[in-house]
Design a protein around this motif. Structure first.
Motif, mmCIF file in Angstrom:
data_model
loop_
_atom_site.group_PDB
_atom_site.id
_atom_site.type_symbol
_atom_site.label_atom_id
_atom_site.label_comp_id
_atom_site.label_asym_id
_atom_site.label_seq_id
_atom_site.Cartn_x
_atom_site.Cartn_y
_atom_site.Cartn_z
ATOM 1 N N ARG A 373 0.841 -1.184 0.000
ATOM 2 C CA ARG A 373 0.000 0.000 0.000
ATOM 3 C C ARG A 373 0.880 1.239 0.000
ATOM 4 N N ASN A 374 0.570 2.152 -0.914
ATOM 5 C CA ASN A 374 1.337 3.390 -1.032
ATOM 6 C C ASN A 374 1.406 4.131 0.307
ATOM 7 N N PRO A 375 2.507 4.816 0.599
ATOM 8 C CA PRO A 375 3.680 4.929 -0.271
ATOM 9 C C PRO A 375 4.736 3.850 -0.024
ATOM 10 N N ASP A 376 4.749 3.236 1.173
ATOM 11 C CA ASP A 376 5.845 2.311 1.490
ATOM 12 C C ASP A 376 5.411 1.208 2.443
ATOM 13 N N GLY A 377 4.115 0.867 2.427
ATOM 14 C CA GLY A 377 3.588 -0.077 3.395
ATOM 15 C C GLY A 377 3.417 -1.484 2.857
ATOM 16 N N LEU A 378 3.838 -2.456 3.631
ATOM 17 C CA LEU A 378 3.573 -3.862 3.349
ATOM 18 C C LEU A 378 2.619 -4.367 4.422
ATOM 19 N N ARG A 379 1.479 -4.946 3.991
ATOM 20 C CA ARG A 379 0.485 -5.444 4.940
ATOM 21 C C ARG A 379 0.606 -6.960 5.071
ATOM 22 N N ILE A 380 0.661 -7.418 6.314
ATOM 23 C CA ILE A 380 0.640 -8.836 6.625
ATOM 24 C C ILE A 380 -0.767 -9.138 7.121
ATOM 25 N N GLY A 381 -1.613 -9.641 6.227
ATOM 26 C CA GLY A 381 -3.012 -9.875 6.549
ATOM 27 C C GLY A 381 -3.223 -11.305 7.019
ATOM 28 N N LEU A 382 -3.776 -11.473 8.226
ATOM 29 C CA LEU A 382 -3.833 -12.772 8.875
ATOM 30 C C LEU A 382 -5.275 -13.179 9.116
ATOM 31 N N SER A 383 -5.758 -14.108 8.292
ATOM 32 C CA SER A 383 -7.114 -14.618 8.424
ATOM 33 C C SER A 383 -7.073 -15.835 9.351
ATOM 34 N N PRO A 384 -7.652 -15.751 10.536
ATOM 35 C CA PRO A 384 -7.386 -16.741 11.585
ATOM 36 C C PRO A 384 -7.711 -18.184 11.223
ATOM 37 N N LEU A 385 -8.806 -18.439 10.520
ATOM 38 C CA LEU A 385 -9.194 -19.822 10.265
ATOM 39 C C LEU A 385 -8.337 -20.479 9.192
ATOM 40 N N SER A 386 -7.722 -19.697 8.322
ATOM 41 C CA SER A 386 -6.955 -20.274 7.216
ATOM 42 C C SER A 386 -5.448 -20.111 7.362
ATOM 43 N N THR A 387 -4.976 -19.494 8.450
ATOM 44 C CA THR A 387 -3.559 -19.162 8.589
ATOM 45 C C THR A 387 -2.954 -19.858 9.803
ATOM 46 N N SER A 388 -1.808 -20.500 9.605
ATOM 47 C CA SER A 388 -1.070 -21.110 10.713
ATOM 48 C C SER A 388 0.042 -20.176 11.171
ATOM 49 N N PHE A 389 0.540 -20.426 12.375
ATOM 50 C CA PHE A 389 1.672 -19.652 12.873
ATOM 51 C C PHE A 389 2.929 -19.967 12.052
ATOM 52 N N ALA A 390 3.062 -21.215 11.620
ATOM 53 C CA ALA A 390 4.222 -21.578 10.801
ATOM 54 C C ALA A 390 4.247 -20.794 9.496
ATOM 55 N N GLU A 391 3.074 -20.579 8.919
ATOM 56 C CA GLU A 391 2.992 -19.823 7.671
ATOM 57 C C GLU A 391 3.449 -18.383 7.872
ATOM 58 N N VAL A 392 3.101 -17.809 9.009
ATOM 59 C CA VAL A 392 3.526 -16.440 9.312
ATOM 60 C C VAL A 392 5.045 -16.380 9.403
ATOM 61 N N ARG A 393 5.610 -17.373 10.087
ATOM 62 C CA ARG A 393 7.065 -17.415 10.227
ATOM 63 C C ARG A 393 7.745 -17.506 8.863
ATOM 64 N N VAL A 394 7.275 -18.396 8.016
ATOM 65 C CA VAL A 394 7.847 -18.544 6.671
ATOM 66 C C VAL A 394 7.765 -17.223 5.911
ATOM 67 N N GLY A 395 6.624 -16.538 6.018
ATOM 68 C CA GLY A 395 6.433 -15.294 5.293
ATOM 69 C C GLY A 395 7.358 -14.190 5.754
ATOM 70 N N VAL A 396 7.474 -14.016 7.060
ATOM 71 C CA VAL A 396 8.320 -12.936 7.583
ATOM 72 C C VAL A 396 9.794 -13.234 7.295
ATOM 73 N N GLU A 397 10.195 -14.509 7.393
ATOM 74 C CA GLU A 397 11.578 -14.846 7.036
ATOM 75 C C GLU A 397 11.857 -14.531 5.568
ATOM 76 N N ALA A 398 10.881 -14.767 4.708
ATOM 77 C CA ALA A 398 11.064 -14.466 3.282
ATOM 78 C C ALA A 398 11.200 -12.954 3.056
ATOM 79 N N ILE A 399 10.449 -12.172 3.797
ATOM 80 C CA ILE A 399 10.577 -10.716 3.694
ATOM 81 C C ILE A 399 11.992 -10.292 4.084
ATOM 82 N N ARG A 400 12.485 -10.870 5.178
ATOM 83 C CA ARG A 400 13.852 -10.554 5.602
ATOM 84 C C ARG A 400 14.865 -10.920 4.525
ATOM 85 N N GLU A 401 14.728 -12.113 3.954
ATOM 86 C CA GLU A 401 15.678 -12.559 2.936
ATOM 87 C C GLU A 401 15.650 -11.657 1.705
#
Length: 412
Positions: A373-401
């Motif tokens: 989202r403009n101008p410099d925002g990245l949104r991490i949208g977490l839908s509780p029933l379809s999202t695991s904690f492991a998936e969040v970890r994988v995603g944030v590590e990928a952002i770091r990489e």
């Protein structure tokens, strides 16, 4: 992996973990962090779509209108109201897009107050574009004035800001319950009370809260509300929106798009329009029946899980995401633009960095899907029933990489 950020114990202790398996996986996606834009489809929806084509549409044909479709928008509206909105039956219906329903409700609220000199529409300057665009058009169309609330883009609309903005000319105030940018959760009962004390009505945009934040629209004396169904309600792309109109207003408010489905006698083919009593009067054209199918499967899941448990997991997911951001991304210059206090935070976390536009493009190619989202925002949208904690970890590590690789390339 930092031991305190190991997702395995969190997923093992999650009472809603089994729901994750009910959603269709995407073959090339390793972390879906955009459930606040478009929810994943449920496996059950495959069967529902097939049965609909073969039986309801393919076999029953036009007879299905009399048998079920005519009342479907109202029936699903009642279910949605009970499961997510704290709304008694007869006040919520499905149909149209969010944009069209915003137009209907804001126009109805504005027109209700024209007689006593109330001609101001109040909104904040960080609302989602469609809200602002619709209001600008209505103001031009009706000769109304827009009063802007200037907000901190890392937060949102507070009761104090609303109290300063409303007055004797206030006709209607439009507020996003959860800010699409920051994730800030507005104080619905207090803001509604402040607007009522000033003599105005409130239209709440619930697009980023329905299905993840418990609400009590009836108890909080809410006037009107609108929300989409393709985010946390998983209705699919372009699925129809919903509108809530408090029963006390249904006899007096008139929506401006008069169509045959909102008429008192749908099949009378009358020479003049007479609005149907109740919430049906807020319908206009033929309901998008196909667009309501997947929504029913998600309502099944929400009713089973319970909105309070969904909210508890939402808070846990966003807390976990923030901890990962602090540990993995902050050293790379990433800042948090979402409230730290979970009581005023919805179900997404927004982080900022000058490089996020190009980083998101790289992440999508690698099967990690947040949004930008403009101008410099990245949104991490977490839908509780379809999202695991492991998936969040994988995603944030990928952002770091991706950020680290970019920084290494810039310094080479």
């Amino acid at each position: 992996m930092t031991p305190t950020h190991d997702p395995a114990p969190l997923d093992a202790a999650d009472p809603l973990a089994l729901f994750v398996r009910r959603f269709l996986p995407a073959d090339d996606v390793v972390a879906y962090l955009d459930g606040n834009s478009l929810g994943r489809p449920l496996r059950a929806t495959l069967g529902r779509l097939d049965a609909f084509v073969r039986r309801d549409w393919g076999s029953r044909l036009i007879r299905a209108w009399d048998e079920q479709w005519m009342e479907l928008p109202l029936a699903i509206g009642d279910r949605l109201g009970a499961a997510t909105l704290g709304a008694a039956a007869g006040q919520t219906t499905i149909g149209d897009s969010t944009t069209v329903l915003l137009y209907k409700t804001i126009r109805a609220a504005l027109d209700a107050d024209v007689g006593d000199g109330r001609d101001e529409i109040v909104l904040d300057d960080d609302q989602f574009p469609t809200d602002r665009f619709v209001i600008e058009g209505i103001a031009r169309e009706r000769g109304a004035t827009i009063r802007w609330i200037r907000v901190d883009p890392a937060l949102g609309v507070t009761p104090d800001l609303v109290r300063e903005a409303v007055g004797p000319r206030t006709a209607v105030v439009v507020v996003n319950h959860v800010s699409y940018r920051s994730g800030y959760l507005a104080d619905m009962p207090e803001i509604t009370r402040i607007v009522h004390d000033a003599g105005g009505l409130v239209v709440w945009d619930l697009c980023h809260s329905t299905g993840v934040v418990p609400m009590l629209l009836d108890e909080w004396d809410v006037d009107l509300a609108v929300g989409c169904t393709y985010k946390y309600l998983n209705g699919g792309p372009g699925s129809p929106a919903f509108v809530y109109v408090a029963s006390r207003h249904q006899a007096s408010l008139r929506q401006p798009i008069q169509g045959w489905m909102g008429a008192s006698d749908v099949f009378a083919m009358a020479p003049a329009y007479e609005a149907s009593p109740g919430i049906r009067g807020f319908l206009s054209g033929t309901p998008p029946i196909l667009g309501m199918l997947a929504l029913q499967d998600m309502l099944d899941a929400i009713e089973e899980a319970g909105i309070d448990r969904i909210r508890a997991k939402s808070v846990a997911l966003t807390e976990y995401a923030l901890a990962l951001v602090d540990d993995l991304l902050a050293p790379l210059g990433v800042a948090v633009a979402t409230p730290r206090d979970s009581s005023v935070r919805g179900s997404h976390v927004t982080v900022t960095h000058p490089a996020f536009r190009e980083v998101v493009e790289v992440l999508w190619q690698r099967g990690v899907i947040p949004d930008f989202r403009n101008p410099d925002g990245l949104r991490i949208g977490l839908s509780p029933l379809s999202t695991s904690f492991a998936e969040v970890r994988v995603g944030v590590e990928a952002i770091r990489e991706a950020l680290a690789a970019r920084d290494a390339g810039d310094s080479a």
